[in-house]
Design a protein around this motif. Structure first.
Motif, PDB file in Angstrom:
ATOM      1  N   UNK A   1       0.673  -1.338   0.047  1.00  0.00           N
ATOM      2  CA  UNK A   1       0.052  -0.011   0.173  1.00  0.00           C
ATOM      3  C   UNK A   1       0.896   1.306  -0.132  1.00  0.00           C
ATOM      4  N   UNK A   2       0.848   2.150  -0.973  1.00  0.00           N
ATOM      5  CA  UNK A   2       1.701   3.328  -1.199  1.00  0.00           C
ATOM      6  C   UNK A   2       1.054   4.602  -0.660  1.00  0.00           C
ATOM      7  N   UNK A   3      -0.144   4.539  -0.647  1.00  0.00           N
ATOM      8  CA  UNK A   3      -1.171   5.756  -0.150  1.00  0.00           C
ATOM      9  C   UNK A   3      -1.136   5.729   1.311  1.00  0.00           C
ATOM     10  N   UNK A   4      -0.877   7.251   1.773  1.00  0.00           N
ATOM     11  CA  UNK A   4      -0.747   7.190   3.278  1.00  0.00           C
ATOM     12  C   UNK A   4      -1.968   8.014   3.826  1.00  0.00           C
ATOM     13  N   UNK A   5      -2.596   7.491   4.817  1.00  0.00           N
ATOM     14  CA  UNK A   5      -3.791   8.187   5.490  1.00  0.00           C
ATOM     15  C   UNK A   5      -3.511   8.582   6.830  1.00  0.00           C
ATOM     16  N   UNK A   6      -3.719   9.863   7.208  1.00  0.00           N
ATOM     17  CA  UNK A   6      -3.390  10.636   8.631  1.00  0.00           C
ATOM     18  C   UNK A   6      -4.838  10.782   9.065  1.00  0.00           C
ATOM     19  N   UNK A   7      -4.746  10.644  10.511  1.00  0.00           N
ATOM     20  CA  UNK A   7      -6.211  10.806  11.223  1.00  0.00           C
ATOM     21  C   UNK A   7      -6.873  12.342  11.006  1.00  0.00           C
ATOM     22  N   UNK A   8      -5.684  13.342  11.290  1.00  0.00           N
ATOM     23  CA  UNK A   8      -6.127  14.603  11.010  1.00  0.00           C
ATOM     24  C   UNK A   8      -5.835  14.986   9.734  1.00  0.00           C
TER      25      UNK A   8
ATOM     26  N   UNK B   1       5.781   4.179  10.132  1.00  0.00           N
ATOM     27  CA  UNK B   1       6.033   5.710   9.431  1.00  0.00           C
ATOM     28  C   UNK B   1       5.730   6.659  10.762  1.00  0.00           C
ATOM     29  N   UNK B   2       6.570   7.767  10.565  1.00  0.00           N
ATOM     30  CA  UNK B   2       6.020   8.964  11.621  1.00  0.00           C
ATOM     31  C   UNK B   2       6.147  10.128  10.607  1.00  0.00           C
ATOM     32  N   UNK B   3       5.292  11.241  10.873  1.00  0.00           N
ATOM     33  CA  UNK B   3       5.027  12.180  10.149  1.00  0.00           C
ATOM     34  C   UNK B   3       4.596  13.358  11.163  1.00  0.00           C
ATOM     35  N   UNK B   4       5.164  14.669  10.771  1.00  0.00           N
ATOM     36  CA  UNK B   4       4.812  15.741  11.184  1.00  0.00           C
ATOM     37  C   UNK B   4       4.293  16.586  10.090  1.00  0.00           C
ATOM     38  N   UNK B   5       3.256  17.243  10.345  1.00  0.00           N
ATOM     39  CA  UNK B   5       2.510  18.074   9.075  1.00  0.00           C
ATOM     40  C   UNK B   5       1.740  19.279  10.106  1.00  0.00           C
ATOM     41  N   UNK B   6       1.277  20.035   9.026  1.00  0.00           N
ATOM     42  CA  UNK B   6       0.324  21.256   9.357  1.00  0.00           C
ATOM     43  C   UNK B   6      -1.267  20.503   8.742  1.00  0.00           C
ATOM     44  N   UNK B   7      -1.917  20.620   9.919  1.00  0.00           N
ATOM     45  CA  UNK B   7      -3.500  20.156   9.498  1.00  0.00           C
ATOM     46  C   UNK B   7      -4.106  21.269   8.700  1.00  0.00           C
ATOM     47  N   UNK B   8      -5.160  21.192   8.280  1.00  0.00           N
ATOM     48  CA  UNK B   8      -6.033  22.359   7.787  1.00  0.00           C
ATOM     49  C   UNK B   8      -7.481  22.326   8.072  1.00  0.00           C
ATOM     50  N   UNK B   9      -8.212  23.468   8.466  1.00  0.00           N
ATOM     51  CA  UNK B   9      -9.591  23.305   8.734  1.00  0.00           C
ATOM     52  C   UNK B   9     -10.592  22.744   7.934  1.00  0.00           C
ATOM     53  N   UNK B  10     -11.647  22.084   8.439  1.00  0.00           N
ATOM     54  CA  UNK B  10     -12.628  21.713   7.689  1.00  0.00           C
ATOM     55  C   UNK B  10     -13.851  22.591   7.749  1.00  0.00           C
TER      56      UNK B  10
END
Length: 212
Positions: A58-65, A126-135
């Motif tokens: 599986x190459x697609x990555x999904x985050x909770x936020x 995997x570990x990721x740090x990212x900026x989330x965006x408003x819904x």
């Protein structure tokens, strides 16, 4: 979930004289103001960190936020720092190996979907740090959907009010916009400064670093 923040904002806008406007319309203005403020800068309060168990094949990555912008991304299983790739580069440079499975070393986006390359040949951590965006917000939105900090909710209120005045062709809109920008400057100073442990300083490495 509680609906306190939206309710209080709507009630306050009605107190400012917009009680003749549908609350759903006022909520859309709040949503517009909230998105503008959150997306104006890469605010620290938008930062998220997640650990992801990536399945083999599986190459697609999904985050909770909601994933906005990647700050850093690592393959913890193999101790590899994932490097960004342009989508067109990924396709052109690896044209003969697009379906290769192995140790992920890069990541890329197709639209808003995040992928790793190569496709994992086994389960990876995997570990990721990212900026989330408003819904998108509405008049029934839970408090948890508000990303803008509650301690600076006056900025959000004045931004929404300025929009409400503008749609009524009320000159108060310009004045309210100025008030909002003034409050935003104060919020910016507070939100960006998270540590007072050590002052920022310039470290001189050699004589050539000096500026005369």
């Amino acid at each position: 979930m509680p609906n306190v923040v939206m309710t209080e904002l709507l009630d306050t806008m009605e107190d400012y004289g917009f009680d003749d406007v549908e609350r759903s319309t006022l909520a859309r203005l709040i949503d517009d103001a909230h998105k503008e403020l959150c997306l104006r800068e890469p605010w620290p309060f938008l930062e998220r960190a997640e650990s992801i168990s990536q399945s083999a094949g599986d190459a697609s990555v999904t985050t909770t936020a909601t994933l906005g912008k990647v700050i850093s991304f690592v393959n913890k299983t193999d101790n590899v720092v994932l490097e960004p790739l342009r989508t067109d580069t990924q396709m052109k440079d690896f044209v003969y190996d697009l379906d290769t499975q192995g140790t992920p070393t890069h990541y890329y986006f197709i639209a808003d979907q995040l992928y790793v390359y190569p496709t994992p040949d086994s389960a990876k951590s995997l570990r990721i740090r990212f900026l989330t965006e408003p819904t998108t917000l509405n008049e029934n939105s839970d408090d948890a959907l508000f990303l803008w900090p509650a301690k600076h909710d006056s900025v959000l209120l004045y931004s929404a009010l300025s929009k409400a005045y503008y749609i009524n062709d009320d000159p108060q809109g310009a004045a309210m916009q100025q008030v909002m920008e003034s409050r935003l400057q104060f919020a910016r100073q507070d939100l960006w400064m998270k540590q007072y442990d050590r002052p920022d300083r310039v470290i001189v490495l050699d004589d050539n670093e000096y500026i005369y």
